[in-house]
Design a protein around this motif. Sequence first.
Motif, PDB file in Angstrom:
ATOM      1  N   GLY A 148       0.793  -1.316  -0.029  1.00  0.00           N
ATOM      2  CA  GLY A 148       0.011   0.090   0.059  1.00  0.00           C
ATOM      3  C   GLY A 148       0.904   1.190  -0.167  1.00  0.00           C
ATOM      4  O   GLY A 148       2.054   0.886   0.107  1.00  0.00           O
ATOM      5  N   LYS A 149       0.252   2.556  -0.130  1.00  0.00           N
ATOM      6  CA  LYS A 149       1.080   3.781  -0.263  1.00  0.00           C
ATOM      7  C   LYS A 149       1.060   4.133   1.315  1.00  0.00           C
ATOM      8  O   LYS A 149       0.383   4.344   1.811  1.00  0.00           O
ATOM      9  CB  LYS A 149       0.152   4.786  -1.242  1.00  0.00           C
ATOM     10  N   ASN A 150       2.567   4.435   1.525  1.00  0.00           N
ATOM     11  CA  ASN A 150       2.992   5.111   2.595  1.00  0.00           C
ATOM     12  C   ASN A 150       3.024   6.875   2.497  1.00  0.00           C
ATOM     13  O   ASN A 150       3.684   7.011   1.442  1.00  0.00           O
ATOM     14  CB  ASN A 150       4.125   4.431   3.348  1.00  0.00           C
ATOM     15  N   ASP A 151       2.555   7.332   3.531  1.00  0.00           N
ATOM     16  CA  ASP A 151       2.534   8.749   3.424  1.00  0.00           C
ATOM     17  C   ASP A 151       4.187   9.450   3.595  1.00  0.00           C
ATOM     18  O   ASP A 151       4.501  10.694   3.473  1.00  0.00           O
ATOM     19  CB  ASP A 151       1.673   9.507   4.339  1.00  0.00           C
ATOM     20  N   PHE A 152       4.682   8.518   4.357  1.00  0.00           N
ATOM     21  CA  PHE A 152       6.309   9.030   4.906  1.00  0.00           C
ATOM     22  C   PHE A 152       6.920   7.953   4.563  1.00  0.00           C
ATOM     23  O   PHE A 152       6.495   6.704   4.734  1.00  0.00           O
ATOM     24  CB  PHE A 152       6.191   9.333   6.359  1.00  0.00           C
ATOM     25  N   SER A 153       8.400   8.376   4.281  1.00  0.00           N
ATOM     26  CA  SER A 153       9.497   7.403   3.932  1.00  0.00           C
ATOM     27  C   SER A 153      10.129   6.615   5.045  1.00  0.00           C
ATOM     28  O   SER A 153      10.683   5.563   4.741  1.00  0.00           O
ATOM     29  CB  SER A 153      10.604   8.264   2.806  1.00  0.00           C
ATOM     30  N   ASN A 154       9.999   7.208   6.120  1.00  0.00           N
ATOM     31  CA  ASN A 154      10.694   6.747   7.469  1.00  0.00           C
ATOM     32  C   ASN A 154       9.687   6.735   8.439  1.00  0.00           C
ATOM     33  O   ASN A 154       9.482   7.786   9.163  1.00  0.00           O
ATOM     34  CB  ASN A 154      11.928   7.578   7.690  1.00  0.00           C
ATOM     35  N   ASN A 155       9.186   5.461   8.616  1.00  0.00           N
ATOM     36  CA  ASN A 155       8.182   5.081   9.905  1.00  0.00           C
ATOM     37  C   ASN A 155       8.821   4.646  10.855  1.00  0.00           C
ATOM     38  O   ASN A 155       9.430   3.639  10.818  1.00  0.00           O
ATOM     39  CB  ASN A 155       6.990   4.292   9.301  1.00  0.00           C
TER      40      ASN A 155
END
Length: 439
Positions: free
Chosen positions: A54-61
């Motif tokens: 799925g699409k993640n809003d932030f690159s570093n979770n």
Amino acid sequence: MKSNLFKSLPVILAGLFAGTAAMAQEPASTATPFRTWSIGVNAGVLTPLSPLGGKNDFSNNKSSLGYGLYIKKQFTPYFSLRLDGVRGKLKGDNAEAYESGLVNNSPVRAFDTELQYSGTLNAVVNLFNIDMFKKENVLQLYTSVGAGLAGYKPTITTAAGTSLYAGDKTISELIIPVGLGAKFKISDGVNFDLGWTITYVDGDNLDGYYRGSNDKYNYAYAGLEFAIGKGKQLAFHNPVAATYDEALAAKNAANALKGDLDAQKAENARLRSDLNSLLTDTDGDGVADKLDKCPGTPSATVVDGAGCPLKTPEKVVEKVVVTEEDRKVVAEAIKNLEFDLNKATIRSKSFASLNRVAALLVQKNFSLKLAGHTDNTGSDALNLRLSKARAESVKAYLVSQGANASRIEATGYGEAQPIATNKTAAGRQKNRRVEFTLY
């Protein structure tokens, strides 16, 4: 409005605990034999992404501390309902490039979301027991799915370094958690629980940055579960093994019954052999060989209780002598016998001579044959019935005067045995008669 649900969650849990305590204090005669209620506490790692894609809003979770509490009701060894509550923090930033190599040009540099509450009702299904022939296992795998509400407040940091709140109010969203786990039984009342839940949020506000796709987060945790009440835990009970034990016990009982039946059959066979030996009658005289004092008696010989022939007295046959005087009495009765026309009714003028015949039968114990005859007037069937009825009427009268009924035979011959011609009235008169024969 939605945030009030989390505020009422402690009240709901307290009510469930009170009900559980009341069930645990029931008398042993009415309490369930298994523990079906339990509570659990856990702690673990909250991460604002889904490993399933799925699409993640932030690159570093980033991973942050989370903790939870639940109460569970076990309905069958395989199914339960669980009320879960989880709190913690979700963090992430754009300090790194995306794995695809795309440049991160998001206007939001980082976010910090406080998960103030998440309350869900989950259906939990135990997948299988490791050992199907063990009535209680120590390891159990399970999966769960449910729905509920989450309340959270996100704080974002812009690219310029400014911190902004998404809003003063707590945001409430529908969430759907899907999870799996493994449970290890430490004792009858305590389990070690490892689980992992992916929660899908019906909105794109969790990280404070809207990109047009629903947010999600996962929670990997470890904790302890405490079973309430007395007895074994229903969740670890294996009905397959219990059924196997019952079947094995039934088989052993059947084998024991079969052994008893075989022994009873053998005893019956022995008794039958003894009985056959006791009842053997070689000469067929009705007296068993063991009691027969006269073996070898010829067939059809009448024997006594010892099997010896009985001496039967010779039968004395009484000679019947019919005198001429007796014949005159009978002849007079025949001469005076009259019936009503076409009937079997004897006229009264015939009674006197019939009375003398009856007295003769009683005095000398004679036998008498009565033969009824008619002329050929009328049909054959009618004449046969009339002749028989007239003979029977004479017999009935003689019996009424004391004669022995067993010594009187009444027969009808109809028109078959005429003694004169039926062409004249005189001849027909002679043919209408009842003959008396003494013997």
